[in-house]
Write a protein that holds these residues in place. Structure first.
Motif, PDB file in Angstrom:
ATOM      1  N   ASP A   1      75.803  88.591  10.917  1.00  0.00           N
ATOM      2  CA  ASP A   1      74.839  88.802   9.839  1.00  0.00           C
ATOM      3  C   ASP A   1      75.294  89.980   8.990  1.00  0.00           C
TER       4      ASP A   1
ATOM      5  N   SER B   1      74.079  90.618   6.073  1.00  0.00           N
ATOM      6  CA  SER B   1      73.017  90.961   5.124  1.00  0.00           C
ATOM      7  C   SER B   1      71.991  91.938   5.687  1.00  0.00           C
TER       8      SER B   1
ATOM      9  N   ASN C   1      68.962  93.533   3.609  1.00  0.00           N
ATOM     10  CA  ASN C   1      67.600  93.214   4.026  1.00  0.00           C
ATOM     11  C   ASN C   1      66.806  94.516   4.178  1.00  0.00           C
TER      12      ASN C   1
ATOM     13  N   ASN D   1      68.177  83.096   5.893  1.00  0.00           N
ATOM     14  CA  ASN D   1      69.550  82.986   6.408  1.00  0.00           C
ATOM     15  C   ASN D   1      69.642  81.914   7.483  1.00  0.00           C
TER      16      ASN D   1
ATOM     17  N   ALA E   1      77.783  81.137   9.082  1.00  0.00           N
ATOM     18  CA  ALA E   1      76.948  82.330   8.945  1.00  0.00           C
ATOM     19  C   ALA E   1      77.586  83.386   8.051  1.00  0.00           C
TER      20      ALA E   1
ATOM     21  N   VAL F   1      76.935  82.385   4.407  1.00  0.00           N
ATOM     22  CA  VAL F   1      75.526  82.537   4.022  1.00  0.00           C
ATOM     23  C   VAL F   1      75.163  84.006   3.852  1.00  0.00           C
ATOM     24  N   THR F   2      75.478  84.812   4.848  1.00  0.00           N
ATOM     25  CA  THR F   2      75.043  86.208   4.805  1.00  0.00           C
ATOM     26  C   THR F   2      75.841  87.036   3.805  1.00  0.00           C
TER      27      THR F   2
ATOM     28  N   THR G   1      73.782  86.186   0.695  1.00  0.00           N
ATOM     29  CA  THR G   1      72.469  86.835   0.659  1.00  0.00           C
ATOM     30  C   THR G   1      72.592  88.356   0.603  1.00  0.00           C
TER      31      THR G   1
ATOM     32  N   PHE H   1      68.658  85.034  13.995  1.00  0.00           N
ATOM     33  CA  PHE H   1      68.550  85.560  12.632  1.00  0.00           C
ATOM     34  C   PHE H   1      67.129  86.020  12.333  1.00  0.00           C
TER      35      PHE H   1
END
Length: 326
Positions: free
Chosen positions: A63, A65, A69, A107, A118, A121-122, A125, A214
């Motif tokens: 992750d 992001s 976040n 996510n 992953a 995606v992250t 984001t 996540f």
């Protein structure tokens, strides 16, 4: 006892202790109770975030992001507090957790239902969440003069000599230990990381398990969003920028295998503490900022090498056992 001595966590704890003692020889007072409590408090948020990242990495994901976040949820609660200072702080903390949970769910849904890697995606984001911060704040910062005294002081309340921020880290660590060692979800997270295919045959929903991790990383990121703004008294698009690499470094140093399935709560906590001690010790002994970064980078590379060697050694032992029984 022999097993404990051979464990990575034991040696990592020993290294941290040696660093503290060695620094204290150069800078007397560094190993004092007050200074050590301060280092722990400074590292508390990294510990919380490392635990969230640990859950994700154990399933062979990542992750990137988490820091974004954190920055977004921190900005949201800061703006709410600036506009409505009468809202109780526990309610704001809960709202920050829910915001982080929602961002983590976004996510997770993309990874679970659309089967997108992953890291892709992250990485996306990570940028999206930073962009949203700029949009909702208009490029402005939220400073101390806009935040209520209660918002700022909530993490500084002391109990038994430790600030509330430290106690939050302790409570999260205990809860996470129970989750990973005493629940079906914890066992599923390890199983997915060890062998996703075998996990399917064992009745474990791999996609749903990754989604759950996540959610966990998002929840803890959102929680730290409030903690960060309260502690450093600032909300901006630059908050925690690049911190996702520090979070991942804490996990790697703590023995969380990037190949998944291997790692402990104690390891993640010690990895974060290792970085915290380095960041506190090197300036005290007048090490230049360049060498501080170089030493931290060298520690990460060494940790990856040790992890790889440990996994190869484990594989050889499994093969020997298989040959012995055949």
């Amino acid at each position: 006892m022999n097993t404990v001595v051979k464990s990575r966590e034991f040696w990592l704890a020993a290294i941290v202790a040696v660093m503290i003692i060695a620094t204290n020889l150069r800078a007397p007072g560094f190993a004092g109770p007050g200074k050590l409590a301060g280092i722990f408090n400074d590292t508390a948020m990294l510990m919380i975030l490392a635990l969230g990242q640990m859950a994700v990495i154990l399933t062979r994901s990542i992750d990137l992001s988490m820091a974004s976040n954190l920055a977004l949820t921190g900005m949201i609660v800061a703006l709410i507090n600036a506009a409505f200072p009468g809202i109780p702080i526990p309610a704001l903390m809960l709202f920050a957790c829910l915001c982080g949970l929602a961002l983590g769910a976004f996510n997770g849904i993309l990874i679970w239902l659309l089967n997108i890697p992953a890291i892709v995606v992250t990485l996306g984001t990570l940028t999206i969440y930073r962009g949203i911060i700029f949009l909702i704040a208009g490029g402005q910062w939220v400073n101390a003069d806009k935040l209520s005294p209660a918002f700022v002081q909530y993490t500084r309340i002391e109990f038994l000599g430790l600030p509330a921020l430290s106690w939050y880290a302790i409570v999260v660590a205990i809860a996470f230990f129970i989750l990973m060692t005493r629940t079906a979800l914890g066992r599923a997270i390890y199983a997915v990381g060890v062998n996703p295919t075998a996990s399917v045959y064992a009745g474990i929903d791999v996609g749903r398990t990754k989604f759950a991790t996540f959610l966990i990383s998002g929840l803890l990121s959102g929680f730290c969003g409030y903690l960060w703004v309260s502690r450093y008294v600032i909300g901006s698009v630059e908050v925690a920028k690049g911190y996702e690499l520090t979070i991942i470094a804490a996990c790697v140093i703590g023995g969380i295998s990037i190949s998944g399935g291997v790692g402990t709560v104690a390891g993640a906590l010690l990895g974060a503490l290792f970085l915290g001690v380095i960041n506190s010790a090197l300036p005290v002994i007048n090490v230049s900022p360049f060498w501080q970064m170089a030493i931290s980078g060298a520690a990460i590379i060494l940790a990856v090498v040790l992890n790889a060697r440990g996994e190869k050694r484990g594989s050889r032992l499994i093969l020997r056992e298989a040959e012995a029984t055949s």
